[in-house]
Design a protein around this motif. Sequence first.
Motif, PDB file in Angstrom:
ATOM      1  N   THR A  20      -9.244  -6.126   5.095  1.00  0.00           N
ATOM      2  CA  THR A  20      -8.229  -6.774   5.586  1.00  0.00           C
ATOM      3  C   THR A  20      -6.950  -6.184   6.195  1.00  0.00           C
ATOM      4  N   GLY A  21      -7.258  -4.731   6.434  1.00  0.00           N
ATOM      5  CA  GLY A  21      -5.787  -3.900   6.953  1.00  0.00           C
ATOM      6  C   GLY A  21      -4.679  -4.127   6.039  1.00  0.00           C
ATOM      7  N   THR A  22      -4.760  -4.111   4.622  1.00  0.00           N
ATOM      8  CA  THR A  22      -3.796  -4.210   3.636  1.00  0.00           C
ATOM      9  C   THR A  22      -3.479  -2.872   3.040  1.00  0.00           C
ATOM     10  N   LEU A  23      -1.990  -2.633   3.228  1.00  0.00           N
ATOM     11  CA  LEU A  23      -1.581  -1.523   2.692  1.00  0.00           C
ATOM     12  C   LEU A  23      -0.940  -1.661   1.289  1.00  0.00           C
ATOM     13  N   VAL A  24      -1.086  -0.547   0.450  1.00  0.00           N
ATOM     14  CA  VAL A  24      -0.692  -0.700  -0.817  1.00  0.00           C
ATOM     15  C   VAL A  24       0.306   0.289  -1.464  1.00  0.00           C
ATOM     16  N   VAL A  25       1.494  -0.130  -1.929  1.00  0.00           N
ATOM     17  CA  VAL A  25       2.370   0.868  -2.553  1.00  0.00           C
ATOM     18  C   VAL A  25       2.588   0.691  -3.982  1.00  0.00           C
ATOM     19  N   PHE A  26       2.336   1.725  -5.056  1.00  0.00           N
ATOM     20  CA  PHE A  26       3.022   1.581  -6.356  1.00  0.00           C
ATOM     21  C   PHE A  26       4.000   2.546  -6.596  1.00  0.00           C
ATOM     22  N   GLU A  27       4.897   1.647  -7.387  1.00  0.00           N
ATOM     23  CA  GLU A  27       6.207   2.222  -7.551  1.00  0.00           C
ATOM     24  C   GLU A  27       7.045   1.622  -8.644  1.00  0.00           C
ATOM     25  N   SER A  28       7.878   2.290  -9.488  1.00  0.00           N
ATOM     26  CA  SER A  28       8.507   1.614 -10.550  1.00  0.00           C
ATOM     27  C   SER A  28       9.982   1.452 -10.679  1.00  0.00           C
ATOM     28  N   GLU A  29      10.712   1.843  -9.200  1.00  0.00           N
ATOM     29  CA  GLU A  29      12.303   1.447  -9.372  1.00  0.00           C
ATOM     30  C   GLU A  29      12.474   0.402  -8.370  1.00  0.00           C
ATOM     31  N   GLY A  30      11.842  -0.246  -7.408  1.00  0.00           N
ATOM     32  CA  GLY A  30      12.179  -1.147  -6.605  1.00  0.00           C
ATOM     33  C   GLY A  30      12.603  -0.509  -5.283  1.00  0.00           C
ATOM     34  N   ASN A  31      12.880   0.800  -5.106  1.00  0.00           N
ATOM     35  CA  ASN A  31      13.336   1.089  -3.996  1.00  0.00           C
ATOM     36  C   ASN A  31      12.285   1.008  -2.851  1.00  0.00           C
ATOM     37  N   GLY A  32      11.073   1.200  -3.191  1.00  0.00           N
ATOM     38  CA  GLY A  32       9.814   0.786  -2.365  1.00  0.00           C
ATOM     39  C   GLY A  32       9.956  -0.562  -1.733  1.00  0.00           C
ATOM     40  N   ARG A  33      10.081  -1.473  -2.505  1.00  0.00           N
ATOM     41  CA  ARG A  33      10.217  -2.861  -2.218  1.00  0.00           C
ATOM     42  C   ARG A  33      11.375  -3.068  -1.125  1.00  0.00           C
ATOM     43  N   MET A  34      12.373  -2.568  -1.384  1.00  0.00           N
ATOM     44  CA  MET A  34      13.624  -2.705  -0.440  1.00  0.00           C
ATOM     45  C   MET A  34      13.283  -2.018   0.892  1.00  0.00           C
ATOM     46  N   CYS A  35      12.483  -0.876   0.702  1.00  0.00           N
ATOM     47  CA  CYS A  35      12.314  -0.220   2.044  1.00  0.00           C
ATOM     48  C   CYS A  35      11.247  -1.008   2.871  1.00  0.00           C
ATOM     49  N   LEU A  36      10.434  -1.595   2.097  1.00  0.00           N
ATOM     50  CA  LEU A  36       9.172  -2.184   2.761  1.00  0.00           C
ATOM     51  C   LEU A  36       9.525  -3.795   3.371  1.00  0.00           C
ATOM     52  N   THR A  37      10.521  -4.378   2.925  1.00  0.00           N
ATOM     53  CA  THR A  37      10.670  -5.735   3.140  1.00  0.00           C
ATOM     54  C   THR A  37      12.229  -5.947   4.110  1.00  0.00           C
ATOM     55  N   LEU A  38      13.262  -5.025   3.826  1.00  0.00           N
ATOM     56  CA  LEU A  38      14.573  -5.217   4.305  1.00  0.00           C
ATOM     57  C   LEU A  38      14.428  -4.766   5.928  1.00  0.00           C
ATOM     58  N   PRO A  39      14.005  -3.527   6.500  1.00  0.00           N
ATOM     59  CA  PRO A  39      14.138  -2.959   7.824  1.00  0.00           C
ATOM     60  C   PRO A  39      13.441  -3.987   8.680  1.00  0.00           C
ATOM     61  N   GLU A  40      13.800  -3.804  10.167  1.00  0.00           N
ATOM     62  CA  GLU A  40      13.294  -4.291  11.062  1.00  0.00           C
ATOM     63  C   GLU A  40      11.882  -3.655  11.548  1.00  0.00           C
ATOM     64  N   THR A  41      11.932  -2.324  11.323  1.00  0.00           N
ATOM     65  CA  THR A  41      10.716  -1.787  11.976  1.00  0.00           C
ATOM     66  C   THR A  41      10.197  -1.009  10.655  1.00  0.00           C
ATOM     67  N   LEU A  42       8.944  -0.862  10.163  1.00  0.00           N
ATOM     68  CA  LEU A  42       8.299  -0.112   9.259  1.00  0.00           C
ATOM     69  C   LEU A  42       7.193   0.858   9.986  1.00  0.00           C
ATOM     70  N   ILE A  43       7.233   2.166   9.470  1.00  0.00           N
ATOM     71  CA  ILE A  43       6.492   3.071  10.064  1.00  0.00           C
ATOM     72  C   ILE A  43       5.669   3.713   8.730  1.00  0.00           C
ATOM     73  N   SER A  44       4.314   3.683   8.612  1.00  0.00           N
ATOM     74  CA  SER A  44       3.715   4.051   7.389  1.00  0.00           C
ATOM     75  C   SER A  44       2.808   5.240   7.881  1.00  0.00           C
TER      76      SER A  44
END
Length: 497
Positions: free
Chosen positions: A224-248
């Motif tokens: 599917t081309g899906t990437l997955v991040v596991f985390e416990s604090e919510g900082n990852g969710r903020m980084c993965l959704t708020l910015p205009e450009t995401l580089i993994s």
Amino acid sequence: MTGTYLGMPAFPAFPEAARDAVRDEVLRANLRHATHTIRDKRARAVAELADWDRLRAAGKAIKDHTLRHLDRYLLQLESAVTAAGGTVHWAADADEANRIVTDLVLATGHREVVKVKSMATQEIGLNEALEAAGIAAYETDLAELIVQLGHDRPSHILVPAIHRNRGEIRDIFRTEMGGWGRPAPDGLGDDPRELAEAARLHLREKFLRAKVAVSGANFMVAETGTLVVFESEGNGRMCLTLPETLISVVGIEKVVPTFRDLEVFLQTLPRSSTAERMNPYTTMWTGLGPSKGADGDGPSAFHLVLLDNGRTDTLADETGRQALRCIRCSACLNVCPVYERAGGHAYGSVYPGPIGAILSPQLRGTGSEIDATLPYASTLCGACYEVCPVAIDIPEVLVHLRERVAQGGPVTREGIRVTVRPAHGHTAERAAMRAARLLLDRPGALRAGERLLARARRLAPRRLPGPGRAWTDTRDLPAFPAESFRDWWTRERGTPQ
């Protein structure tokens, strides 16, 4: 001193670094408390699953299958990510990966990025490369924030600031936060809730301001081309959704074939790492997705940088390649008696502990002093293998790498088969092994040697001379028996046939 950690100064050999670490009583107390707490919680979480052994076997099988067909699954992943609106870049080494990410950030016109905790970006020294280009990179994971503010290095895969206690963290926040953004509140104490709130306030303004984010990924799903991040604090969710450009930036070994395969690791990784039934935040994204772009949530540009950096060379080693199964749970660190006493910094790598002792010398080679000594940073007790959720036989790989260090031999470097020379300082070891082989191949000589040792046992020294002195510096020389097993058997049972 030789041996490098990308973006950091050279490191000494493991025994030298560990010798300094074990004298630090505060460090040892911090490590002992943290590792015992984590491993006890993990044991209880794993015990809840009656089929843990089958999940472990399934994870191993999925990873082994994927590594055998890695070329096919990576091309499938690239096709799926591209079809979903993302852009895929291939990086052969750290320099190329850093150049790709730096150019992508500069092309946006922005000069700061927020980061999700990522071992791949630490491995390549991305923060230092961005800084050299005039780009500020802000870590948003709480432990990584502590490390960054303290001008420090991570010492644990899951808890990078495990070597710090609450008082030290309070002092770092008080003195350093103001230089990186919002300062710590006046009168900040060492209560965990106060420290977490200070970090939240400090980071919130960065989340709301940043236009570019950099992440890694725990898994990539080829179908599917899906990437997955596991985390416990919510900082990852903020980084993965708020910015205009995401580089993994993701290591090529992180791919799994199907979404169904992901189900296994959704059960084993949280329990084996944070001792949770599932992570509080499990974020998945597929390219830009139907809800992303200018009119939806999430970045309007997504770039995936697939990182090799020694992984293909490791894949060529039939014994050593099992290190690429690793899902970065850190369970092996928390049960390792060597890590508990020496700490993560002694390993001179972003990958400390037992997994680092087999992964770093394969990704970087065994030419440096630190990498030539890492395979010896173990008692071979096997505790790491017992807790590994993908059944990596770390002791087997350690012995395999010790042979490479001591004897040299064929290895793959940058896709080319070459022969490496034995590391310096193993001449006596090789001579001893040759002598042992000659003796063991001659039963008569072995029998005579055993009888001689038995008769001379009262004259045996307490410490070995010469190169053997290092062995008896830290352990007692075993007492020689009065009678060999062979002679005992002959006396009790008759002459062996």
